[in-house]
Design an enzyme around this catalytic site. Structure first.
Site, PDB file in Angstrom:
ATOM      1  N   ASP A   1       0.834  -1.202   0.000  1.00  0.00           N
ATOM      2  CA  ASP A   1       0.000   0.000   0.000  1.00  0.00           C
ATOM      3  C   ASP A   1       0.875   1.261   0.000  1.00  0.00           C
ATOM      4  O   ASP A   1       1.839   1.346   0.771  1.00  0.00           O
ATOM      5  CB  ASP A   1      -0.870  -0.038   1.266  1.00  0.00           C
ATOM      6  CG  ASP A   1      -2.006   0.955   1.229  1.00  0.00           C
ATOM      7  OD1 ASP A   1      -2.866   0.848   0.345  1.00  0.00           O
ATOM      8  OD2 ASP A   1      -2.041   1.846   2.105  1.00  0.00           O
TER       9      ASP A   1
ATOM     10  N   GLU B   1       1.966  -0.347  -4.822  1.00  0.00           N
ATOM     11  CA  GLU B   1       1.026   0.715  -5.197  1.00  0.00           C
ATOM     12  C   GLU B   1       1.852   1.986  -5.270  1.00  0.00           C
ATOM     13  O   GLU B   1       2.351   2.477  -4.263  1.00  0.00           O
ATOM     14  CB  GLU B   1      -0.100   0.874  -4.167  1.00  0.00           C
ATOM     15  CG  GLU B   1      -1.175   1.804  -4.696  1.00  0.00           C
ATOM     16  CD  GLU B   1      -2.021   2.481  -3.630  1.00  0.00           C
ATOM     17  OE1 GLU B   1      -3.082   3.013  -3.974  1.00  0.00           O
ATOM     18  OE2 GLU B   1      -1.628   2.512  -2.452  1.00  0.00           O
TER      19      GLU B   1
HETATM   20  C1  NOJ Z   1      -4.471   2.884  -0.895  1.00  0.00           C
HETATM   21  C2  NOJ Z   1      -5.567   1.881  -0.722  1.00  0.00           C
HETATM   22  O1  NOJ Z   1      -5.749   1.188  -1.928  1.00  0.00           O
HETATM   23  C3  NOJ Z   1      -6.793   2.654  -0.294  1.00  0.00           C
HETATM   24  O2  NOJ Z   1      -7.956   1.875  -0.334  1.00  0.00           O
HETATM   25  C4  NOJ Z   1      -6.519   3.205   1.073  1.00  0.00           C
HETATM   26  O3  NOJ Z   1      -7.607   4.021   1.466  1.00  0.00           O
HETATM   27  C5  NOJ Z   1      -5.226   4.035   1.109  1.00  0.00           C
HETATM   28  N1  NOJ Z   1      -4.153   3.435   0.375  1.00  0.00           N
HETATM   29  C6  NOJ Z   1      -4.761   4.191   2.518  1.00  0.00           C
HETATM   30  O4  NOJ Z   1      -4.292   2.963   3.011  1.00  0.00           O
END
Ligand code: NOJ
Ligand code: CA
Length: 538
Positions: A210, A274
């Site tokens: 993440d 990500e």
């Molecule tokens: C990215 C995640 O995909 C999302 O769903 C989340 O709200 C934020 N990061 C914070 O963790």
């Protein structure tokens, strides 16, 4: 032809380069015990679908303990399963059952922040002298009592909240319920090494990480500079460039550390980041091509319009800038960004089919989001049913992310095969009649069968898995490329028919299936919004 793809990848390339990955959003995939919440047993029960579809790996949005301020992305225990979703025993069973079907399981890890209820934060906020104080980012107020600096949360509002008990502010790049960890602290780093090992030792094939671009913050907590007219939408919206509250060069030390850990396993584990950044920054997360992320999500691609020139440019730029050996990842949907059948295709099935073919035929690892295979659209949720904190906070200006998180429609009718007919799902089901798995599986012309056939074609045509990418010149509105020497892909991203001249071959799969198998000799005519993958004569 572009630098990164000059050399074809050998066919003994690691599994994840040849793979199709699939994101499961567990709360909305399948509910096995009729409480309205998707769960791990539900995933086990639906493995047959995933095997039939042909995916090689699934990544699960967080399954660890969470008070659900941000639906799993606020973790209160990194080593235990969220009771709503099942038990550790069921998780182990999921990994074993998936392996029997040659499907690997990847998890989602959230290293940037925890839940405010995580015992680490409870200790950290208890006093300025607690040994865990330094595990989070604490700072004194300015002399006038205001926040330590100008950083704003990516969910809006200040990124700092005052803790009245100790008189300092703590940092949160998302909700106040999600305090950011301090990645300058060696204890934090060692703890996460151990968490990675905990899951790797259970047979987890890798992690989706993440917001891995923001975990390290400026050590001096300097103010972010103001946005300028040239900056992107987010920077303009927040009025500043996120230069110091994340995206620091030192993040690469941490990612290299994780990669060493992942590579110490036999088989090496996979890191999928990500990375919501521009292409020139994205490619840096691959390090030298072998020492940082294995795969990095390409947000400029996700957010590009479904336009031949725009998408080709993103792909060419990515191919040109990737270091040697690095491998792209292509995705059109996820639980944050909306579904491509809506965002790219505007609900038009021809366009959605073309987008699916595009994703599965580029050089790189395609990552589908649950429902992409049936062309599922976003399903808007009424105000009273909103669950995403962002929708709750910003409605009606922004309805949040619930529309892309509604339950998977497995069949028509109440419950949609997601849950029992009398059970109210945690988010409302969209309409199940028009688009569901059962109906599409029995229809040879469906998008689902197209998805399955394209995935199968990748196996019979290894150049689709590992062949180099080379753009082929094409008329306006058409994007065409070659994979290796023997496969070509052409997408007519316009409403009118076009003729492509100068190549002979045979269409393997067309997005309108009546066009499958047609041979062409020097001229191939494509309908409006038709996409094809073809064998070509060298
Ligand atoms: C990215 C995640 O995909 C999302 O769903 C989340 O709200 C934020 N990061 C914070 O963790
Ligand atoms: Ca359940």
């Amino acid at each position: 032809m572009t630098a990164a793809s000059d050399q074809p990848e050998p066919q003994d390339a690691p599994w994840w380069k040849k793979a199709v990955l699939y994101q499961v959003y567990p709360r909305s995939f399948a509910d096995s015990n009729a409480d309205g919440i998707g769960d791990l047993q539900g995933i086990i029960d639906r493995l047959e679908h995933l095997e039939w579809l042909g995916v090689d790996g699934i990544w699960l949005s967080p399954i660890t303990v969470s008070p659900n301020a941000d639906w799993g992305y606020d973790v209160a225990d990194y080593r235990a399963v969220q009771p709503d979703l099942g038990t550790m025993e069921t998780f182990d069973d999921l990994v074993a059952r998936a392996h029997e079907r040659r499907i690997r399981v990847l998890l989602d890890i959230v290293p940037n922040h925890t839940s405010e209820r995580h015992p680490w934060f409870v200790r950290s906020r208890s006093s300025t002298t607690d040994p865990m104080r330094d595990w989070y980012v604490w700072a004194d107020p300015k002399p006038d009592g205001s926040s330590p600096n100008n950083w704003v949360s990516s969910f809006g509002g200040p990124a700092w909240t005052l803790d009245p008990n100790t008189g300092q502010y703590y940092l949160h790049n998302h909700l106040a319920e999600q305090p950011d960890l301090n990645w300058w602290n060696e204890g934090v780093r060692a703890e996460f090494d151990d968490i990675f090992r905990f899951w790797f030792d259970r047979g987890v094939a890798g992690f989706r990480i993440d917001v891995c671009n923001i975990i390290v913050k400026d050590a001096r907590l300097r103010d972010n500079p103001p946005a300028t007219a040239d900056d992107d939408f987010d920077a303009q919206l927040f009025g500043q460039r996120p230069v110091f509250n994340g995206n620091r060069p030192e993040v690469h030390d941490v990612i290299r550390r994780w990669r060493r850990l992942a590579e110490s396993y036999d088989a090496p584990r996979v890191l999928v980041g990500e990375t919501p950044v521009k292409i020139d920054k994205l490619v840096e997360y691959y390090g030298d091509g072998s020492d940082e992320l294995n795969l990095a999500f390409n947000f400029p691609f996700i957010t590009a319009p479904l336009d031949a020139g725009a998408m080709r440019q993103v792909v060419e730029d990515t191919e040109a800038q990737l270091p040697p050996g690095a491998w792209p990842a292509w995705t059109g949907s996820n639980h944050d960004m909306s579904r491509f059948a809506s965002r790219w295709a505007g609900g038009d099935e021809d366009k959605a089919r073309l987008a699916l073919l595009m994703l599965l035929c580029l050089r790189g690892t395609p990552v589908l989001y649950q429902g992409d295979e049936i062309g599922l659209c976003d399903s808007p949720v009424d105000k009273d049913d909103l669950r995403d904190p962002l929708g709750v906070r910003y409605w009606p200006a922004y309805a949040g992310r619930d529309a892309m998180r509604t339950p998977m429609p497995w069949r028509e009718g109440p419950g949609g095969g997601f849950t029992e007919p009398g059970t109210r799902p945690w988010l409302p089901l969209g309409p199940t009649a028009r688009c569901n798995v059962e109906q599409q599986r029995s229809d040879p012309g469906s998008m689902l069968v197209l998805a399955r056939d394209l995935i199968a074609l990748r196996r019979t045509h290894p150049e689709l898995q590992t062949g180099r990418y080379e753009t082929v010149s094409a008329p306006d509105g058409v994007w065409a490329w070659r994979r290796g020497d023997g496969v070509a892909v052409a997408l007519n991203m316009s409403d009118r028919p076009v003729d492509l001249d100068g190549t002979a071959g045979r269409v393997c799969i067309s997005t309108h299936r009546a066009g499958d198998g047609r041979a062409f000799d020097d001229r191939l005519t494509l309908r409006g919004w038709e996409g094809v993958v073809a064998e070509i004569s060298p």
